[in-house]
Design an enzyme around this catalytic site. Structure first.
Site, PDB file in Angstrom:
ATOM      1  N   ASP A  10      40.011  43.447  43.619  1.00 34.48           N
ATOM      2  CA  ASP A  10      39.309  43.078  44.858  1.00 34.48           C
ATOM      3  C   ASP A  10      38.902  41.600  44.793  1.00 34.48           C
ATOM      4  OD1 ASP A  10      37.404  43.407  42.822  1.00 34.48           O
ATOM      5  OD2 ASP A  10      35.862  44.161  44.198  1.00 34.48           O
ATOM      6  N   ASP A  15      38.451  38.440  39.379  1.00 34.91           N
ATOM      7  CA  ASP A  15      39.751  39.089  39.603  1.00 34.91           C
ATOM      8  C   ASP A  15      40.860  38.034  39.637  1.00 34.91           C
ATOM      9  OD1 ASP A  15      38.936  42.039  40.908  1.00 34.91           O
ATOM     10  OD2 ASP A  15      37.529  40.449  41.400  1.00 34.91           O
ATOM     11  N   ASN A  39      34.518  43.503  46.565  1.00 34.67           N
ATOM     12  CA  ASN A  39      33.773  42.244  46.675  1.00 34.67           C
ATOM     13  C   ASN A  39      33.724  41.751  48.122  1.00 34.67           C
ATOM     14  OD1 ASN A  39      33.069  41.801  43.960  1.00 34.67           O
ATOM     15  ND2 ASN A  39      35.135  41.065  43.508  1.00 34.67           N
ATOM     16  N   THR A 124      40.257  46.417  38.466  1.00 34.26           N
ATOM     17  CA  THR A 124      39.154  45.460  38.303  1.00 34.26           C
ATOM     18  C   THR A 124      38.271  45.436  39.555  1.00 34.26           C
ATOM     19  OG1 THR A 124      40.475  43.600  39.100  1.00 34.26           O
ATOM     20  CG2 THR A 124      40.511  44.023  36.735  1.00 34.26           C
ATOM     21  N   PHE A 165      28.529  47.106  39.733  1.00 39.96           N
ATOM     22  CA  PHE A 165      29.070  47.003  41.099  1.00 39.96           C
ATOM     23  C   PHE A 165      30.296  47.900  41.348  1.00 39.96           C
ATOM     24  CE2 PHE A 165      32.021  45.133  44.169  1.00 39.96           C
ATOM     25  CZ  PHE A 165      31.222  45.109  45.300  1.00 39.96           C
ATOM     26  N   ASN A 166      31.319  47.829  40.503  1.00 40.31           N
ATOM     27  CA  ASN A 166      32.565  48.557  40.798  1.00 40.31           C
ATOM     28  C   ASN A 166      32.335  50.068  40.849  1.00 40.31           C
ATOM     29  OD1 ASN A 166      34.066  46.220  40.954  1.00 40.31           O
ATOM     30  ND2 ASN A 166      34.759  46.308  38.816  1.00 40.31           N
ATOM     31  N   HIS A 239      34.004  38.796  34.150  1.00 42.58           N
ATOM     32  CA  HIS A 239      34.191  40.227  33.848  1.00 42.58           C
ATOM     33  C   HIS A 239      35.664  40.680  33.757  1.00 42.58           C
ATOM     34  CE1 HIS A 239      29.935  40.698  34.999  1.00 42.58           C
ATOM     35  NE2 HIS A 239      30.206  40.003  36.082  1.00 42.58           N
ATOM     36  N   ASP A 240      36.384  40.515  34.859  1.00 38.97           N
ATOM     37  CA  ASP A 240      37.645  41.250  35.010  1.00 38.97           C
ATOM     38  C   ASP A 240      38.743  40.909  33.993  1.00 38.97           C
ATOM     39  OD1 ASP A 240      36.518  42.668  37.082  1.00 38.97           O
ATOM     40  OD2 ASP A 240      37.291  41.351  38.637  1.00 38.97           O
TER      41      ASP A 240
HETATM   42  C1  BDR Z   1      32.506  43.443  38.871  1.00 38.07           C
HETATM   43  O1  BDR Z   1      32.007  43.347  40.210  1.00 38.07           O
HETATM   44  C2  BDR Z   1      32.692  42.364  40.916  1.00 38.07           C
HETATM   45  O2  BDR Z   1      31.808  41.573  41.650  1.00 38.07           O
HETATM   46  C3  BDR Z   1      33.489  41.573  39.918  1.00 38.07           C
HETATM   47  O3  BDR Z   1      34.715  41.138  40.487  1.00 38.07           O
HETATM   48  C4  BDR Z   1      33.706  42.544  38.790  1.00 38.07           C
HETATM   49  O4  BDR Z   1      34.881  43.312  38.994  1.00 38.07           O
HETATM   50  C5  BDR Z   1      31.396  43.101  37.915  1.00 38.07           C
HETATM   51  O5  BDR Z   1      30.332  43.983  38.069  1.00 38.07           O
HETATM   52 CA    CA Z   2      36.538  42.686  40.623  1.00 38.38          CA
END
Ligand code: BDR
Ligand code: CA
Length: 319
Positions: A10, A15, A39, A124, A165-166, A239-240
């Site tokens: 996303d 990403d 996102n 991701t 978040f994911n 993160h991703d």
């Molecule tokens: C995840 O949430 C998104 O905002 C980032 O792309 C990542 O995948 C981190 O919590």
């Molecule tokens: Ca992401």
């Protein structure tokens, strides 16, 4: 032999770097990119995948758009983290890379079924596409070598005190994925918060001397500004790409076996990943959970990927 992978994403600043790492690292063979709402809206995340592939010269990887909303709940995007476009910061040219006229779930199913080797999925973003794939086409589960996802945490959340978040964006989808019986590796905030894009890292991107290196530094600069504002963190976590790095070289991301259960009903904890690293309960191990990160190896790999793509693309302005 490179590991065949599909990124389901996303984009999203992190990403974007995950796509670049997967496209350029010789340890993996990026078969496709599928997009999902997270996102930002699906329309924006798909446009962003096209933008990233255009500026990085990734022209031979099909992009397919997937689900526009989570399975049960309304979509809540992360404009506060990634901006209104989902990829705020750099000026992107009009993308020249298109999307294929196939839903992401159909593309995933087709590639997984037809590819001679079992395929590794690297989600991701929210797990909506992957949950739909596993529900609609349970026959493809044995053809999936592994699902190596960015999401969850062994500790804190980043969307609520408990939830990342994911997972929080589509908890029902995450629940389906963790209970599907497919090998799952979870790369959560507890490790991704060690992949910090410090000013030294940004300087290394700029020092590549390519337009792409400059775009990456701009992306990370914007990401740094929102992390400072929202969380008071001096450096943003990337993160991703950690999930991609785990597939590329398991030595970069150390894992432990655990049961992971997604909290669906908690009044204050919906979307939390309950990770039983110490075997308190008798629920069976259903995941490998990332617990350590070799940050130097990680950044070297990401920077090498951007070097390769940037030089392939040439030193002139990106068209
Ligand atoms: C995840 O949430 C998104 O905002 C980032 O792309 C990542 O995948 C981190 O919590
Ligand atoms: Ca992401």
């Amino acid at each position: 032999m490179p590991v065949p992978i599909i990124i389901d994403c996303d984009p999203g600043h992190d990403d974007a770097l995950a796509i670049m790492l997967a496209a350029a690292d010789p340890a993996v063979d990026l078969l496709a990119i599928t997009t999902v709402a997270g996102n930002q809206t699906l329309e924006k995340t798909t446009l962003n995948a096209r933008r990233v592939c255009t500026v990085a010269g990734i022209t031979d990887v099909p992009i397919a758009a997937g689900c526009a909303r989570p399975l049960l709940q309304p979509l809540a995007v992360a404009a506060d983290v990634h901006g209104e476009s989902g990829l705020d910061g750099p000026e992107f040219p009009e993308p020249t890379v298109g999307v294929v006229p196939e839903h992401a779930v159909e593309l995933l199913h087709r590639i997984i079924t037809e590819h001679p080797e079992p395929v590794t999925l690297v989600p991701t973003g929210p797990l909506t596409n992957i949950a739909l794939l596993l529900t609609r086409y349970p026959d493809c589960a044995p053809r999936i070598r592994e699902i190596v996802l960015m999401g969850g945490s062994t500790e804190r959340g980043n969307r609520t005190p408990a939830a990342e978040f994911n997972i929080f964006t589509d908890p029902e989808a995450a629940d389906i994925v963790f209970r599907a019986g497919v090998p799952v590796t979870m790369c959560g905030l507890n490790v991704t918060h060690q992949a910090l894009a410090t000013p030294e890292i940004l300087a290394r991107f700029e020092a590549l001397g390519t337009e792409l290196g400059h775009i990456c530094a701009e992306l990370l600069g914007f990401f740094a500004s929102t992390y400072r504002t929202l969380w008071g963190m001096p450096h943003p976590p990337l993160h991703d790409p950690v999930a991609v790095a785990r597939v590329i070289d398991p030595a970069i991301v150390g894992c432990a076996d655990a049961n992971v259960t997604v909290e669906l009903h908690g009044t204050y904890t919906r979307g939390a990943t309950v990770v039983d690293l110490h075997r308190y309960v008798d629920r069976p191990v259903n995941a490998q959970v990332a617990v350590t990160l070799d940050a130097d190896l990680f950044w070297n790999r990401v920077l090498t990927a951007v070097t390769v793509l940037g030089e392939r693309r040439g030193r002139g302005p990106v068209e």
